[in-house]
Design an enzyme around this catalytic site. Structure first.
Site, PDB file in Angstrom:
ATOM      1  N   PHE A 184      -9.278   4.774  16.224  1.00 49.09           N
ATOM      2  CA  PHE A 184      -8.360   4.446  15.132  1.00 49.09           C
ATOM      3  C   PHE A 184      -7.147   5.346  15.200  1.00 49.09           C
ATOM      4  O   PHE A 184      -7.271   6.556  15.286  1.00 49.09           O
ATOM      5  CB  PHE A 184      -9.065   4.644  13.778  1.00 49.09           C
ATOM      6  CG  PHE A 184      -8.168   4.340  12.601  1.00 49.09           C
ATOM      7  CD1 PHE A 184      -7.942   3.041  12.194  1.00 49.09           C
ATOM      8  CD2 PHE A 184      -7.537   5.375  11.913  1.00 49.09           C
ATOM      9  CE1 PHE A 184      -7.099   2.759  11.121  1.00 49.09           C
ATOM     10  CE2 PHE A 184      -6.698   5.104  10.828  1.00 49.09           C
ATOM     11  CZ  PHE A 184      -6.480   3.795  10.437  1.00 49.09           C
ATOM     12  N   ASP A 204      -4.996  12.511  19.391  1.00 42.66           N
ATOM     13  CA  ASP A 204      -4.843  12.254  17.959  1.00 42.66           C
ATOM     14  C   ASP A 204      -5.804  13.185  17.224  1.00 42.66           C
ATOM     15  O   ASP A 204      -7.003  12.937  17.152  1.00 42.66           O
ATOM     16  CB  ASP A 204      -5.162  10.777  17.672  1.00 42.66           C
ATOM     17  CG  ASP A 204      -5.054  10.430  16.199  1.00 42.66           C
ATOM     18  OD1 ASP A 204      -5.081  11.344  15.361  1.00 42.66           O
ATOM     19  OD2 ASP A 204      -4.960   9.228  15.889  1.00 42.66           O
ATOM     20  N   LYS A 262      -3.287  14.513   7.832  1.00 37.30           N
ATOM     21  CA  LYS A 262      -4.406  14.769   6.908  1.00 37.30           C
ATOM     22  C   LYS A 262      -4.497  16.228   6.440  1.00 37.30           C
ATOM     23  O   LYS A 262      -3.822  16.612   5.494  1.00 37.30           O
ATOM     24  CB  LYS A 262      -5.722  14.299   7.525  1.00 37.30           C
ATOM     25  CG  LYS A 262      -5.806  12.772   7.633  1.00 37.30           C
ATOM     26  CD  LYS A 262      -7.229  12.249   7.786  1.00 37.30           C
ATOM     27  CE  LYS A 262      -7.312  10.754   7.541  1.00 37.30           C
ATOM     28  NZ  LYS A 262      -7.074   9.911   8.709  1.00 37.30           N
TER      29      LYS A 262
HETATM   30  C1  LIG Z   1      -6.208   8.866   9.201  1.00 37.16           C
HETATM   31  C2  LIG Z   1      -5.953   8.733  10.641  1.00 37.16           C
HETATM   32  C3  LIG Z   1      -4.753   8.169  11.106  1.00 37.16           C
HETATM   33  C4  LIG Z   1      -3.724   7.554  10.197  1.00 37.16           C
HETATM   34  O1  LIG Z   1      -3.200   8.484   9.314  1.00 37.16           O
HETATM   35  P1  LIG Z   1      -2.432   7.931   8.005  1.00 37.16           P
HETATM   36  O2  LIG Z   1      -1.947   9.190   7.337  1.00 37.16           O
HETATM   37  O3  LIG Z   1      -3.427   7.182   7.206  1.00 37.16           O
HETATM   38  O4  LIG Z   1      -1.319   7.080   8.458  1.00 37.16           O
HETATM   39  C5  LIG Z   1      -4.560   8.127  12.472  1.00 37.16           C
HETATM   40  N1  LIG Z   1      -5.462   8.618  13.321  1.00 37.16           N
HETATM   41  C6  LIG Z   1      -6.617   9.180  12.905  1.00 37.16           C
HETATM   42  C7  LIG Z   1      -7.570   9.735  13.899  1.00 37.16           C
HETATM   43  C8  LIG Z   1      -6.908   9.245  11.552  1.00 37.16           C
HETATM   44  O5  LIG Z   1      -8.063   9.770  11.151  1.00 37.16           O
END
Ligand SMILES: *Cc1c(COP(=O)(O)O)cnc(C)c1O
Length: 417
Positions: free
Chosen positions: A142, A226, A255
């Site tokens: 994701f 990521d 986050k």
């Molecule tokens: C939450 C998340 C995102 C997206 O972040 P948003 O602030 O919701 O746009 C992308 N990659 C990972 C691994 C995530 O956990």
């Protein structure tokens, strides 16, 4: 049943892009939340790994107030001291050395959008060279909900309503063999999560990151990590890749670095730092003084209180405690530090979350058979003991309901005969 009036309002006024809100929270303090009826909850989700310091931590509150009273926003035509300080701090924590650079965004998806553009710039044809049109990502990973990051997100069900996708992305199984087969000189970048959070806190196979680094370097592709969910100390290192010896070309964060204030960043290493040039990317809000001052204060507190070590130690304590719960529903516990996924023996994660909420505990169903646990990095013995008691009670509630179901089935059949 008549929905609570707040739920009625939510259904009337909010777009139905997500399921029903599960509660109306009015206040938080440390690892606790209170709802509109004054009921207290232990929060072991922390806004999906966001509230690193818990709720209303003095360092967070003071940073918001002080910077709001000083200077909130001036646009990226100008620099501000908190922005420069945070960029320098992120470079240090991410170990980029002098050549690293930082781009600030307002969310995780926007950080990954910047990473996507970084990959395209790296892959652009130049000086008669053919270029690198392919970007590799992992099935079930994701990376966000915007059109660019959705194209990077290996979940066909999420993409389907929004086709066509931004082209050029290919999805691989999370095996070293799949990487070896896919990588060649036509690949601009490989993007991946060190632990697949939304997939249910699923770690990569042993040696995978090292192999990914070796193969991307050999073929001249960028390795982009990521770290939006895994970063900011959550796994027991500042960033999850630091559990290995590798250096990526870029990481994305969001986050937990803002502790509840919306902010994200793309952090580049070495030559990848030279790809963007003036006019290629930007954001009005990105890296404003308020957001960067708050993130700076959050990271300072994580550092000075050594919450990275706390995440490692408390994470081990939580996962041991979970595995010691005597419940037929527990099949295992994955993850690192305070990013944990409890594997359930049956697809009852939603029921467990609902039962937990009844018992005054907030956790999340990452998917049908995984409970995600991502509390504040500040938790100690008191919160962990309470968590284990409440979680065991929630599991027992669900087990009892399942047993009832099972014992009622034969009766039903008998009745039907
Ligand atoms: C939450 C998340 C995102 C997206 O972040 P948003 O602030 O919701 O746009 C992308 N990659 C990972 C691994 C995530 O956990």
């Amino acid at each position: 049943m008549i929905p609570a009036s707040w739920l009625h309002d939510a259904r009337r006024d909010l777009l139905a892009n997500a399921g029903d809100r599960l509660a109306l929270f009015t206040r938080g303090e440390g690892a606790y939340l209170w709802d509109d009826e004054g009921k207290r909850y232990l929060d072991f989700l922390a806004g999906i790994a966001v509230n690193s310091l818990g709720h209303a931590h003095p360092a967070f509150v003071e940073a918001v107030a002080a910077q709001a009273a000083t200077l909130a926003h001036v646009s990226n035509y100008f620099a501000t001291p908190p922005q420069l300080a945070l960029a320098a701090r992120l470079k240090r924590l991410a170990g980029t050395g002098e050549s690293g650079r930082v781009y600030f965004s307002n969310s995780g998806a926007e950080a990954n959008e910047a990473a996507f553009k970084l990959a395209r710039l790296h892959g652009a044809p130049r000086d008669g060279a053919p270029g690198r049109p392919r970007i590799l990502a992992l099935t079930d990973a994701f990376h966000g909900r915007t059109m660019g990051t959705l194209a990077l997100t290996g979940k066909p069900g999420m993409q389907e309503p929004f086709l066509p996708m931004v082209p050029g992305v290919e999805f691989l199984d999370s095996t070293i063999e799949a990487l070896e087969a896919a990588l060649d000189e036509s690949v601009a970048a490989l993007i991946l999560e060190p632990i697949k959070g939304e997939a249910g806190v699923v770690p990569l196979p042993d040696g995978y990151l090292e192999a990914a680094r070796e193969l991307t370097r050999r073929h001249g592709a960028l390795l982009i990590l990521d770290e939006i969910q895994t970063g900011a100390g959550r796994t027991g290192e500042w960033f999850a890749f630091q559990h290995t010896g590798i250096t990526p070309d870029a990481i994305t964060v969001a986050k937990g670095i803002g502790g509840g204030f919306p902010i994200g960043a793309l952090i580049t290493y070495g030559e990848a730092s030279e790809l963007f040039y003036p006019g290629t990317h930007g954001s009005t809000f990105g890296g404003n003084a308020l957001a960067t001052a708050v993130a700076g204060a959050v990271l300072e507190e994580i550092e000075s209180a050594d919450l990275v070590t706390n995440a490692r130690v408390r994470g081990a304590q939580v996962s041991e405690g979970i595995l010691a719960i005597d419940s037929p529903l527990i099949a295992g516990c994955r993850g690192q530090g305070l990013l944990l996924g409890v594997a359930l023996s049956r697809p009852v994660a939603k029921a467990v979350v609902a039962a937990a909420q009844e018992h005054g505990l907030v956790v999340n169903a990452a998917n049908d058979d995984t409970i995600r646990i991502a509390p504040a990095l500040t938790i100690g013995d008191v919160e962990i003991d309470e968590f284990l008691t409440l979680f065991a009670a929630a599991l027992a509630t669900v087990t009892d309901a399942l047993l009832l179901d099972e014992s009622s089935q034969p009766d039903d059949k008998e009745a039907a005969q």
